[in-house]
Design a protein around this motif. Structure first.
Motif, mmCIF file in Angstrom:
data_model
loop_
_atom_site.group_PDB
_atom_site.id
_atom_site.type_symbol
_atom_site.label_atom_id
_atom_site.label_comp_id
_atom_site.label_asym_id
_atom_site.label_seq_id
_atom_site.Cartn_x
_atom_site.Cartn_y
_atom_site.Cartn_z
ATOM 1 N N VAL A 123 0.858 -1.191 0.000
ATOM 2 C CA VAL A 123 0.000 0.000 0.000
ATOM 3 C C VAL A 123 0.894 1.240 0.000
ATOM 4 C CG1 VAL A 123 -1.769 1.298 1.244
ATOM 5 C CG2 VAL A 123 -1.772 -1.203 1.338
ATOM 6 N N PRO A 124 0.975 1.959 -1.142
ATOM 7 C CA PRO A 124 1.750 3.206 -1.119
ATOM 8 C C PRO A 124 1.032 4.197 -0.205
ATOM 9 C CG PRO A 124 1.233 2.520 -3.384
ATOM 10 C CD PRO A 124 0.411 1.678 -2.474
ATOM 11 N N PHE A 125 1.783 4.890 0.613
ATOM 12 C CA PHE A 125 1.198 5.807 1.605
ATOM 13 C C PHE A 125 1.864 7.173 1.449
ATOM 14 C CE2 PHE A 125 0.320 7.716 5.667
ATOM 15 C CZ PHE A 125 -0.840 7.113 6.152
ATOM 16 N N GLY A 126 1.056 8.184 1.079
ATOM 17 C CA GLY A 126 1.594 9.543 0.911
ATOM 18 C C GLY A 126 1.351 10.327 2.183
ATOM 19 N N GLY A 127 0.274 11.132 2.166
ATOM 20 C CA GLY A 127 -0.087 11.877 3.376
ATOM 21 C C GLY A 127 -1.119 11.158 4.215
ATOM 22 N N GLY A 128 -1.703 10.085 3.666
ATOM 23 C CA GLY A 128 -2.705 9.329 4.418
ATOM 24 C C GLY A 128 -4.040 10.040 4.537
ATOM 25 N N THR A 129 -4.361 10.937 3.572
ATOM 26 C CA THR A 129 -5.605 11.707 3.677
ATOM 27 C C THR A 129 -6.726 11.165 2.791
ATOM 28 O OG1 THR A 129 -5.045 13.278 1.917
ATOM 29 C CG2 THR A 129 -4.249 13.805 4.136
ATOM 30 N N SER A 130 -6.543 9.979 2.256
ATOM 31 C CA SER A 130 -7.586 9.400 1.393
ATOM 32 C C SER A 130 -8.941 9.414 2.101
ATOM 33 C CB SER A 130 -7.223 7.949 1.049
ATOM 34 O OG SER A 130 -8.326 7.319 0.412
ATOM 35 N N GLY A 133 -11.175 5.125 1.149
ATOM 36 C CA GLY A 133 -10.672 3.795 1.497
ATOM 37 C C GLY A 133 -9.483 3.378 0.643
ATOM 38 N N GLY A 134 -8.723 4.350 0.147
ATOM 39 C CA GLY A 134 -7.607 4.049 -0.759
ATOM 40 C C GLY A 134 -6.412 3.398 -0.095
ATOM 41 N N LEU A 135 -6.435 3.321 1.256
ATOM 42 C CA LEU A 135 -5.288 2.740 1.963
ATOM 43 C C LEU A 135 -5.656 1.406 2.602
ATOM 44 C CD1 LEU A 135 -4.341 6.167 3.546
ATOM 45 C CD2 LEU A 135 -3.072 5.008 1.726
ATOM 46 N N GLN A 193 -8.316 21.150 0.343
ATOM 47 C CA GLN A 193 -8.572 21.351 1.773
ATOM 48 C C GLN A 193 -7.655 20.472 2.627
ATOM 49 O OE1 GLN A 193 -12.370 20.248 3.650
ATOM 50 N NE2 GLN A 193 -12.721 22.443 3.681
ATOM 51 N N SER A 194 -7.118 19.424 2.029
ATOM 52 C CA SER A 194 -6.204 18.515 2.737
ATOM 53 C C SER A 194 -4.754 18.982 2.635
ATOM 54 C CB SER A 194 -6.324 17.117 2.136
ATOM 55 O OG SER A 194 -6.145 17.190 0.729
ATOM 56 N N PHE A 195 -4.541 20.201 2.148
ATOM 57 C CA PHE A 195 -3.214 20.754 1.886
ATOM 58 C C PHE A 195 -2.190 20.483 2.994
ATOM 59 C CE2 PHE A 195 -0.393 24.460 2.466
ATOM 60 C CZ PHE A 195 0.277 24.458 1.259
ATOM 61 N N ALA A 198 -1.402 16.345 2.820
ATOM 62 C CA ALA A 198 -1.307 15.482 1.629
ATOM 63 C C ALA A 198 0.028 15.673 0.904
ATOM 64 C CB ALA A 198 -2.468 15.773 0.700
ATOM 65 N N SER A 199 0.394 14.656 0.121
ATOM 66 C CA SER A 199 1.700 14.657 -0.570
ATOM 67 C C SER A 199 1.509 14.861 -2.071
ATOM 68 C CB SER A 199 2.385 13.306 -0.339
ATOM 69 O OG SER A 199 1.685 12.284 -1.039
ATOM 70 N N LEU A 200 2.573 15.270 -2.743
ATOM 71 C CA LEU A 200 2.479 15.475 -4.195
ATOM 72 C C LEU A 200 2.218 14.154 -4.923
ATOM 73 C CD1 LEU A 200 5.069 18.208 -5.249
ATOM 74 C CD2 LEU A 200 2.966 18.412 -3.952
ATOM 75 N N ALA A 205 -1.569 10.533 -7.792
ATOM 76 C CA ALA A 205 -2.186 9.197 -7.798
ATOM 77 C C ALA A 205 -3.707 9.270 -7.725
ATOM 78 C CB ALA A 205 -1.643 8.368 -6.635
ATOM 79 N N THR A 206 -4.251 10.408 -7.266
ATOM 80 C CA THR A 206 -5.714 10.518 -7.121
ATOM 81 C C THR A 206 -6.324 11.618 -7.996
ATOM 82 O OG1 THR A 206 -5.498 12.082 -5.291
ATOM 83 C CG2 THR A 206 -5.625 9.756 -4.699
ATOM 84 N N ARG A 207 -5.540 12.255 -8.851
ATOM 85 C CA ARG A 207 -6.056 13.354 -9.696
ATOM 86 C C ARG A 207 -6.748 14.419 -8.847
ATOM 87 N NH1 ARG A 207 -6.426 12.705 -15.148
ATOM 88 N NH2 ARG A 207 -6.133 10.605 -15.939
#
Ligand code: FAD
Length: 520
Positions: A123-130, A133-135, A193-195, A198-200, A205-207
């Motif tokens: 599971v790639p994990f960026g900022g974890g703000t999905s 249920g993306g994680l 709003q998740s600025f 969240a990660s680049l 990955a989520t458009r």
């Protein structure tokens, strides 16, 4: 047993906000919210499933792999209301078995090779703000689940001032990216709003789409190059801003939600940092009249940098709870750029909006919106604490279908959440505009039922059905994840699913990348 206090919320406990008396009164009187819900203090994690032999192999390519409980819990979920409610109930069943924090792009590639060989789901994990249920990858059929947290890949690799592009490692969080660019006089201009978290890589990955998308564009339009590690090797895309050399492989990775590869590096176009800003409020007598005006701007200009229009309910609730004051429907119109550009566009916008039936409210409401624009997720925690359910959902459609989609989704939410109690509050705004259509962003607040997770899932399914039936897309910017997958697969049809499964099979032959996310 593991502390939930720090993970079942947005931000840290120190950032917590409390509800104003106006909001408290509204919750009790209008929604029948009866009082605070106790949250579990700790969660039971499922026993880790990765054997010492597998862990040893993983650590041989990435020494930071840990099975520490706190790390597993911190990667157990995203930040949807569903996620937060389950964590608050002490449920952390989706926690990965181990967490890796690769310090170099090569370590990501090496991890994928080992995981593919040993059938460990990744599971790639960026900022974890999905919020979809993306994680929460499927674990059945795998030796275990490894979260690959990209936080250590946070460098600005290269800034090309001539082309106005910046190459970043994928784990860099949005505030740090803006800080690094600001030091060089540039901005990315991506402010979802998740600025704050969240990660680049997650944006790509989520458009993702930010609040200033009218001026700076969606994130997928900012990306000119991507590098991704896949179980069969590296995919490096984008050697020119545009190209006619076959299908655009960047588009395969944008929105792929970790199912085709782990994005390790991306090149984005940047803009000179704005020297001036002018944010103003406008009111329109109705949502229809306001929608007509924002469509006119989107189609014929002038286009501001930020353009949003709240419906009557959202305008009234915001005004009643200390937000910008306006009658009818509030539009926020923000312009950023050089002083000369801002002055020119503001004057042109004032003339055009007045001609379209708008009433100018001055800069007060615009600045109030700008100041409070990252506050909603903190407010959600306070609402959950108080015994309310609060969540958002979004869609996009063509202008001609917008009124029908708005009515259908609103009706589905009102009907589904009314139950035996008081009706919910359903607020909506037009959040992103295009010449051919726009996105609608709904916020729902209701009294929590006995089983709030099931309550929200039923309401969300009804709203998703309404979105699909009205011909709109299941998501404009939150992505598909696990939550939207049934509606997404219907949206793209059997042939679409087969095409994407073919790509997945080629890049990820053992299906280890985010199983169950995006695709069945
Ligand atoms: C309060 C709140 C407000 C939000 N507001 C907005 C908004 O205004 N606009 C908007 O677009 N979204 C919004 N979102 C949704 C969310 O922030 C976005 O989806 C964001 O793009 C996710 O970035 P992330 O780094 O947190 O990704 P994560 O949550 O870590 O991951 C999201 C998905 O992408 C995958 N992924 C992450 N990084 C990579 C990578 N490097 N390579 C491959 N796959 C990867 C993950 O496995 C997961 O499936 C909001 C969410 C919350 C909680």
């Amino acid at each position: 047993m593991n502390e939930l206090r720090d993970v079942a919320r947005w931000g840290t406990p120190a950032d917590a906000v409390s509800l104003s008396s106006g909001v408290r009164d509204l919750l009790g009187a209008a929604l029948g919210v009866t009082g605070p819900r106790p949250a579990a203090a700790t969660a039971d994690l499922p026993a880790g499933r990765l054997s010492e032999t597998v862990l040893k192999e993983l650590r041989s390519v990435c020494p930071t792999v840990t099975t520490d409980d706190a790390a597993r819990l911190a990667h157990a979920a995203g930040k949807s209301t569903d996620d937060l409610l389950r964590l608050r109930a002490g449920q952390a069943g989706d926690a990965p078995d181990a967490v890796a924090r690769p310090a170099a792009q090569q370590q990501v590639a090496d991890l994928l090779a080992v995981c593919s060989r040993l059938r460990v789901a990744v599971v790639p994990f960026g900022g974890g703000t999905s919020v979809v249920g993306g994680l929460a990858a499927r674990r059945e059929g795998f030796a275990g689940v490894l979260a690959v947290d990209l936080a250590a890949l946070d460098r600005l690799v290269h800034l090309d001032r001539v082309s106005r592009t910046a190459t970043f490692e994928a784990g860099v969080r949005a505030p740090r990216a803006e800080q690094l660019l600001a030091a060089e006089g540039f901005t990315l201009g991506h402010f979802p709003q998740s600025f704050e978290y969240a990660s680049l890589g997650g944006f790509a990955a989520t458009r993702s789409s930010g609040q200033a998308s009218a001026g700076y564009g969606r994130f997928d339009r900012m990306v000119v190059g991507l590098r991704a590690a896949t179980p069969i090797g590296l995919l490096d895309t984008g050697r020119a801003p545009e190209s006619a050399a076959g299908p655009d492989l960047r588009q395969l990775l944008l929105g792929s939600e970790g199912a085709f590869g782990v994005i390790t590096e991306l090149t984005v176009r940047v803009r000179p940092a704005p020297r001036a800003r002018h944010y103003a409020g406008w009111s329109f007598p109705s949502f229809d009249a306001g929608a007509h005006a924002v469509r006119a701007l989107a189609q014929d200009g002038p286009l501001p940098t930020v353009l949003r229009l709240s419906d009557e309910t959202e305008t009234a609730i915001n005004a009643a709870t200390g937000g910008p004051q306006a009658d009818g429907c509030l539009a926020v119109v923000g312009v950023e750029g050089t002083a000369e550009d801002v002055a020119g566009r503001t004057a042109a916008l004032e003339q055009r909006l007045a001609g379209l039936g708008g009433t100018p409210l001055g800069t007060g409401p615009g600045e109030a919106w700008q100041e409070g624009r990252f506050r909603a997720p903190y407010l959600r925690d306070a609402l959950l604490d108080a015994g309310a359910i609060a969540e958002t959902l979004e869609t996009a459609t063509f202008w001609d279908r917008l009124p029908a989609t708005y009515a259908a989704v609103r009706a589905a939410l009102m009907e589904n959440l009314s139950g035996a109690g008081t009706p919910p509050l359903v607020l909506c705004h037009i959040s992103h505009v295009y010449d051919s259509g726009a996105s609608l962003y709904f916020t729902v607040v209701a009294a929590q039922a006995e089983e709030p997770v099931a309550q929200w899932q039923a309401a969300k399914a009804a709203a998703s059905d309404a979105i699909a039936t009205s011909g709109a897309t299941i998501t404009h910017h939150h992505g598909v994840g696990r939550v939207h997958r049934p509606w997404y697969t219907r949206e793209i049809g059997d042939v679409g699913v087969a095409a994407l499964q073919g790509v997945k099979q080629a890049l990820d032959p053992h299906g280890i990348l985010n199983p169950g996310i995006l695709l069945p």
